[in-house]
Write a protein that holds these residues in place. Structure first.
Motif, PDB file in Angstrom:
ATOM      1  N   ARG A  11       0.820  -1.326  -0.053  1.00 39.75           N
ATOM      2  CA  ARG A  11       0.038  -0.064  -0.121  1.00 39.75           C
ATOM      3  C   ARG A  11       0.894   1.379  -0.059  1.00 39.75           C
ATOM      4  NH1 ARG A  11      -4.007   1.975   4.795  1.00 39.75           N
ATOM      5  NH2 ARG A  11      -4.970   3.631   3.566  1.00 39.75           N
ATOM      6  N   ILE A  12       1.876   1.182   0.529  1.00 39.22           N
ATOM      7  CA  ILE A  12       2.935   2.327   0.528  1.00 39.22           C
ATOM      8  C   ILE A  12       4.314   1.832   0.023  1.00 39.22           C
ATOM      9  CG2 ILE A  12       4.118   4.093   1.940  1.00 39.22           C
ATOM     10  CD1 ILE A  12       2.089   3.963   4.016  1.00 39.22           C
ATOM     11  N   ARG A  13       4.578   2.630  -1.179  1.00 45.95           N
ATOM     12  CA  ARG A  13       5.666   2.148  -1.878  1.00 45.95           C
ATOM     13  C   ARG A  13       6.783   3.231  -2.136  1.00 45.95           C
ATOM     14  NH1 ARG A  13       1.545   0.971  -7.041  1.00 45.95           N
ATOM     15  NH2 ARG A  13       0.386  -0.529  -6.061  1.00 45.95           N
ATOM     16  N   PHE A  14       8.008   2.873  -2.389  1.00 48.18           N
ATOM     17  CA  PHE A  14       8.993   3.966  -2.268  1.00 48.18           C
ATOM     18  C   PHE A  14       9.967   3.679  -3.249  1.00 48.18           C
ATOM     19  CE2 PHE A  14      13.481   4.689  -1.276  1.00 48.18           C
ATOM     20  CZ  PHE A  14      13.484   5.867  -1.207  1.00 48.18           C
ATOM     21  N   HIS A 182      -1.107   8.090  11.408  1.00 49.79           N
ATOM     22  CA  HIS A 182      -2.411   7.858  10.634  1.00 49.79           C
ATOM     23  C   HIS A 182      -2.771   6.395  10.637  1.00 49.79           C
ATOM     24  CE1 HIS A 182      -2.750  12.133  10.444  1.00 49.79           C
ATOM     25  NE2 HIS A 182      -1.623  12.023   9.985  1.00 49.79           N
ATOM     26  N   GLY A 183      -1.801   5.606  10.907  1.00 52.54           N
ATOM     27  CA  GLY A 183      -2.072   3.906  11.040  1.00 52.54           C
ATOM     28  C   GLY A 183      -2.058   3.226   9.577  1.00 52.54           C
ATOM     29  N   PHE A 184      -1.524   3.867   8.627  1.00 53.48           N
ATOM     30  CA  PHE A 184      -1.500   3.134   7.423  1.00 53.48           C
ATOM     31  C   PHE A 184      -0.526   2.005   7.467  1.00 53.48           C
ATOM     32  CE2 PHE A 184      -3.666   6.897   5.804  1.00 53.48           C
ATOM     33  CZ  PHE A 184      -3.725   6.908   4.426  1.00 53.48           C
ATOM     34  N   GLY A 185      -0.778   1.085   6.787  1.00 52.07           N
ATOM     35  CA  GLY A 185       0.074  -0.252   6.852  1.00 52.07           C
ATOM     36  C   GLY A 185       0.530  -0.772   5.618  1.00 52.07           C
ATOM     37  N   SER A 186       1.008  -1.922   5.598  1.00 53.21           N
ATOM     38  CA  SER A 186       1.509  -2.686   4.216  1.00 53.21           C
ATOM     39  C   SER A 186       2.400  -2.011   3.367  1.00 53.21           C
ATOM     40  CB  SER A 186       0.316  -2.948   3.339  1.00 53.21           C
ATOM     41  OG  SER A 186       0.591  -3.690   2.288  1.00 53.21           O
ATOM     42  N   LEU A 187       3.612  -1.654   4.137  1.00 49.64           N
ATOM     43  CA  LEU A 187       4.690  -1.053   3.643  1.00 49.64           C
ATOM     44  C   LEU A 187       5.380  -2.016   2.794  1.00 49.64           C
ATOM     45  CD1 LEU A 187       4.042   0.537   6.249  1.00 49.64           C
ATOM     46  CD2 LEU A 187       6.592   1.456   6.009  1.00 49.64           C
ATOM     47  N   SER A 188       6.192  -1.735   1.730  1.00 47.82           N
ATOM     48  CA  SER A 188       7.054  -2.309   0.878  1.00 47.82           C
ATOM     49  C   SER A 188       8.375  -2.339   1.542  1.00 47.82           C
ATOM     50  CB  SER A 188       7.240  -1.857  -0.612  1.00 47.82           C
ATOM     51  OG  SER A 188       8.087  -0.770  -0.544  1.00 47.82           O
ATOM     52  N   PRO A 189       9.444  -3.446   1.657  1.00 42.17           N
ATOM     53  CA  PRO A 189      10.496  -3.218   2.226  1.00 42.17           C
ATOM     54  C   PRO A 189      11.237  -1.688   2.077  1.00 42.17           C
ATOM     55  CG  PRO A 189      10.101  -5.538   1.266  1.00 42.17           C
ATOM     56  CD  PRO A 189       9.142  -4.619   0.908  1.00 42.17           C
ATOM     57  N   GLU A 190      11.163  -1.290   0.653  1.00 38.05           N
ATOM     58  CA  GLU A 190      11.781  -0.296   0.319  1.00 38.05           C
ATOM     59  C   GLU A 190      11.287   0.984   1.243  1.00 38.05           C
ATOM     60  OE1 GLU A 190      12.294  -3.211  -3.099  1.00 38.05           O
ATOM     61  OE2 GLU A 190      10.405  -2.425  -1.611  1.00 38.05           O
ATOM     62  N   ALA A 191       9.873   0.899   1.331  1.00 40.64           N
ATOM     63  CA  ALA A 191       9.308   2.025   2.197  1.00 40.64           C
ATOM     64  C   ALA A 191       9.699   1.817   3.414  1.00 40.64           C
ATOM     65  CB  ALA A 191       7.697   2.041   2.014  1.00 40.64           C
ATOM     66  N   GLU A 192       9.704   0.669   4.159  1.00 42.00           N
ATOM     67  CA  GLU A 192      10.129   0.668   5.518  1.00 42.00           C
ATOM     68  C   GLU A 192      11.589   1.062   5.752  1.00 42.00           C
ATOM     69  OE1 GLU A 192      10.029   0.201   9.139  1.00 42.00           O
ATOM     70  OE2 GLU A 192       8.344  -0.509   8.232  1.00 42.00           O
ATOM     71  N   GLN A 193      12.590   0.909   4.723  1.00 43.12           N
ATOM     72  CA  GLN A 193      13.797   1.358   4.993  1.00 43.12           C
ATOM     73  C   GLN A 193      13.916   2.813   4.927  1.00 43.12           C
ATOM     74  OE1 GLN A 193      16.533  -0.563   5.913  1.00 43.12           O
ATOM     75  NE2 GLN A 193      15.105  -1.929   6.175  1.00 43.12           N
ATOM     76  N   ALA A 194      13.005   3.404   4.029  1.00 40.95           N
ATOM     77  CA  ALA A 194      12.999   4.960   4.223  1.00 40.95           C
ATOM     78  C   ALA A 194      12.616   5.464   5.461  1.00 40.95           C
ATOM     79  CB  ALA A 194      12.133   5.378   3.005  1.00 40.95           C
ATOM     80  N   ARG A 195      11.541   4.639   5.966  1.00 41.37           N
ATOM     81  CA  ARG A 195      11.053   5.085   7.386  1.00 41.37           C
ATOM     82  C   ARG A 195      12.041   4.969   8.368  1.00 41.37           C
ATOM     83  NH1 ARG A 195       6.939   1.221  10.649  1.00 41.37           N
ATOM     84  NH2 ARG A 195       6.469   2.435  12.350  1.00 41.37           N
TER      85      ARG A 195
END
Length: 262
Positions: A11-14, A182-195
């Motif tokens: 759901r969240i991409r980077f 805001h509780g958004f979930g389902s991050l790609s691994p790429e998005a998780e690393q940016a976070r």
């Protein structure tokens, strides 16, 4: 393009740069461009001043005609400044007095936004000054959205992409806002690393920007003030959104209480 690069299950991409933006924009509801030093920082300063911004490709022979066609001022390069001119440096926007519309070309953030204008139904611009407002706007207006966040990066002398850590932090700040606030979930691994990258520097933004390669480069050519403005974390509530080929401020569509709570 290989479908594995589109991050369709998340759901969240980077991703990075123009080609990365094209990859992850497919199927996304919202695309967010981040170019901390300095397109999206300058963009936020312009909208704070009531100036609409027209993104454009790198400043070539067509840019002046594009500006004239839209009754807009064309921003010059930092080192092309003359008295009274406006450049891509955000400090010159703050001192501008009669500009209503600005064509702001760059090979990175502006070029990506220009391209996404035809790919994404909603395209936003975020920096460290306004990432919280952008995340709030997405959560209010697109609570179930698939969101693609693009780090613009910089260019090596041969024109190839140079991943720039300040844009990794800026994209991570947007993603952290969506996830942690805001509780958004389902991050790609790429998005998780940016976070994770943002969380590592969130308490020392100014020194991190000063010490990174892009910050050092700006200081060496006399534009340390650009770093100071980019370091104004959460200082702006503007929400730059592309409408009719120009960035305007959508923050007025946030509830008054949401703005008051910041």
């Amino acid at each position: 393009m290989n479908t594995a690069h589109r991050q369709r299950d998340s759901r969240i991409r980077f991703d990075w740069g123009l080609r990365g933006a094209a990859a992850i924009a497919e199927g996304a509801d919202v695309a967010v461009v981040v170019d901390v030093l300095s397109f999206t920082t300058t963009l936020s300063v312009a909208l704070d001043a009531g100036i609409d911004v027209l993104p454009y490709r790198w400043r070539d022979e067509t840019a002046a005609a594009h500006a004239a066609a839209h009754d807009a001022v064309l921003a010059v390069g930092r080192q092309e400044m003359t008295p009274g001119a406006v450049s891509r440096s955000p400090g010159t926007i703050r001192s501008a007095r009669t500009v209503e519309r600005l064509v702001l070309p760059s090979p990175n953030g502006s070029s990506i936004a220009y391209d996404l204008d035809s790919r994404a139904s909603t395209c936003l611009g975020a920096s460290l000054r306004n990432f919280h407002a952008v995340a709030e706007w997405i959560a209010r207006h697109h609570p179930t959205a698939v969101v693609s966040v693009v780090a613009a990066g910089e260019r090596w002398p041969d024109g190839s992409l140079r991943p720039a850590v300040e844009d990794l932090w800026g994209t991570g700040a947007v993603i952290a806002g969506l996830v942690d606030t805001h509780g958004f979930g389902s991050l790609s691994p790429e998005a998780e690393q940016a976070r994770a990258a943002w969380n590592a520097v969130a308490g020392r933004v100014t020194s991190a920007l000063q010490d990174c390669a892009s910050g050092r480069e700006l200081a060496l050519i006399g534009f340390a003030d650009d770093i100071a403005i980019a370091s104004e974390v959460r200082r702006s509530n503007c929400v730059p959104i592309l409408r009719d080929h120009r960035f305007v401020d959508a923050s007025g569509t946030l509830p008054v209480q949401a703005l008051a709570d910041r």
